[in-house]
Design an enzyme around this catalytic site. Structure first.
Site, PDB file in Angstrom:
ATOM      1  N   SER A 148       0.836  -1.197   0.000  1.00  0.00           N
ATOM      2  CA  SER A 148       0.000   0.000   0.000  1.00  0.00           C
ATOM      3  C   SER A 148       0.879   1.259   0.000  1.00  0.00           C
ATOM      4  CB  SER A 148      -0.954  -0.045   1.191  1.00  0.00           C
ATOM      5  OG  SER A 148      -1.963   0.917   1.079  1.00  0.00           O
ATOM      6  N   GLU A 243      -9.575  -3.987  -6.202  1.00  0.00           N
ATOM      7  CA  GLU A 243      -8.994  -2.766  -5.640  1.00  0.00           C
ATOM      8  C   GLU A 243      -9.263  -1.555  -6.525  1.00  0.00           C
ATOM      9  OE1 GLU A 243      -5.151  -2.821  -3.852  1.00  0.00           O
ATOM     10  OE2 GLU A 243      -4.902  -4.959  -4.257  1.00  0.00           O
ATOM     11  N   HIS A 273      -7.557  -5.291  -1.115  1.00  0.00           N
ATOM     12  CA  HIS A 273      -6.335  -4.543  -0.863  1.00  0.00           C
ATOM     13  C   HIS A 273      -5.468  -5.240   0.191  1.00  0.00           C
ATOM     14  CE1 HIS A 273      -3.936  -0.880  -0.945  1.00  0.00           C
ATOM     15  NE2 HIS A 273      -4.000  -0.799   0.380  1.00  0.00           N
TER      16      HIS A 273
END
Length: 301
Positions: A148, A243, A273
């Site tokens: 991320s 996502e 995610h």
């Protein structure tokens, strides 16, 4: 995307995440949010060795699965929107990466929002990298990974090292990487109904907070997708099919390949995610981690 079949294991994971997010209100303190985040992901089911150090002023933690090699180092940068996440929340993932990659993992406790903004997290990572080199660690036996925001930070680190003429690690693995803080790729629209956790407005707000008044979304050290991707080490990017940030990975791989680099994109059907953090619940997460380990072992000399 119409043929996505949601499986129950993933839906159970989503419910766990939503239960945590649902407790947060406008007056919830950042300390409470960080504690909830750590508790959501914490697991110590797998045996390992840990050692805490300070590397050029930055707290770090060595994590090594039992019998994993010590001469190979995977530097890991946790996600959490530059605001949450820690060496606690990502402990299980780091142990699993150590085992899969047959290496030691060095988790970096870089500075976070709201106390610290861009470029301070990047400064911390570069300081840790320099510390490793000063300790005699060989770049060809080092790799970089992150998820991320941490995945974007890992890519930004590669930019900075290359541009400074510093030796690059042997490879990098980016999990659901946030590579463009403009947050305007097509997938933020086309996959909005599929993503149960993240949406464009929240990410735009995080990006603004991270950059502050002086930072720019177009700076490659903040949005590595915006920079020249030539001369980077081999890359593996993993992304879930559900996502909104899907294009951050897909476009990064395409651009790296156009620049002559070696870059692989793995799209995991039905996944959300950073699904790799739910390895106890999801067999796909365990398989993805094994893929990362195999990738790393191919590129370490």
């Amino acid at each position: 995307m119409d043929d996505i079949q949601f499986n129950q294991a993933v839906e159970t994971v989503i419910a766990k995440v939503r239960a945590v997010y649902g407790r947060w209100r406008r007056d919830t303190s950042i300390e409470d949010m960080r504690r909830d985040w750590d508790e959501l992901f914490w697991s110590d089911r797998l045996s390992c060795e840990t050692q805490d150090h300070v590397a050029n002023g930055v707290p770090v933690r060595w994590v090594r699965a039992l019998e994993a090699r010590e001469e190979r180092t995977l530097i890991y940068l946790h996600g959490g929107g530059f605001k949450m996440g820690s060496l606690t929340s990502h402990h299980d993932l780091m142990v699993r990466l150590s085992r899969a990659g047959d290496c030691r993992v060095l988790g970096v406790d870089y500075r976070l929002l709201p106390e610290h903004r861009f470029p301070e997290p990047l400064v911390d990572v570069l300081a840790v990298y320099d510390w490793l080199l000063a300790q005699g660690y060989e770049p060809r036996q080092m790799a970089l990974a992150g998820d991320s925001a941490g995945g974007g930070l890992a890519a930004a680190t590669l930019h900075a090292l290359r541009d400074k003429g510093r030796p690059l690690p042997a490879a990098a693995a980016l999990l659901s990487a946030w590579t463009d803080l403009h947050v305007n790729a097509e997938s933020y629209r086309t996959r909005a109904e599929l993503d149960p956790i993240h949406q464009q407005p929240m990410l735009i707000a995080l990006a603004r907070q991270y950059l502050g008044e002086k930072g720019s979304c177009s700076d490659p050290l903040a949005s590595p997708l915006c920079g020249d991707l030539a001369g980077l080490p081999p890359l593996l990017l993993q992304v879930g099919e559900r996502e909104v940030g899907f294009d951050d990975s897909a476009l990064f791989v395409a651009k790296a390949q156009m620049a002559g680099g070696q870059a692989e994109l793995e799209v995991w059907p039905d996944m959300i995610h950073v699904f790799q953090q739910f390895a106890e619940e999801l067999p796909e997460a365990r398989a993805a981690i094994e893929h990362i380990g195999a990738f790393l072992k191919r590129h370490w000399i």
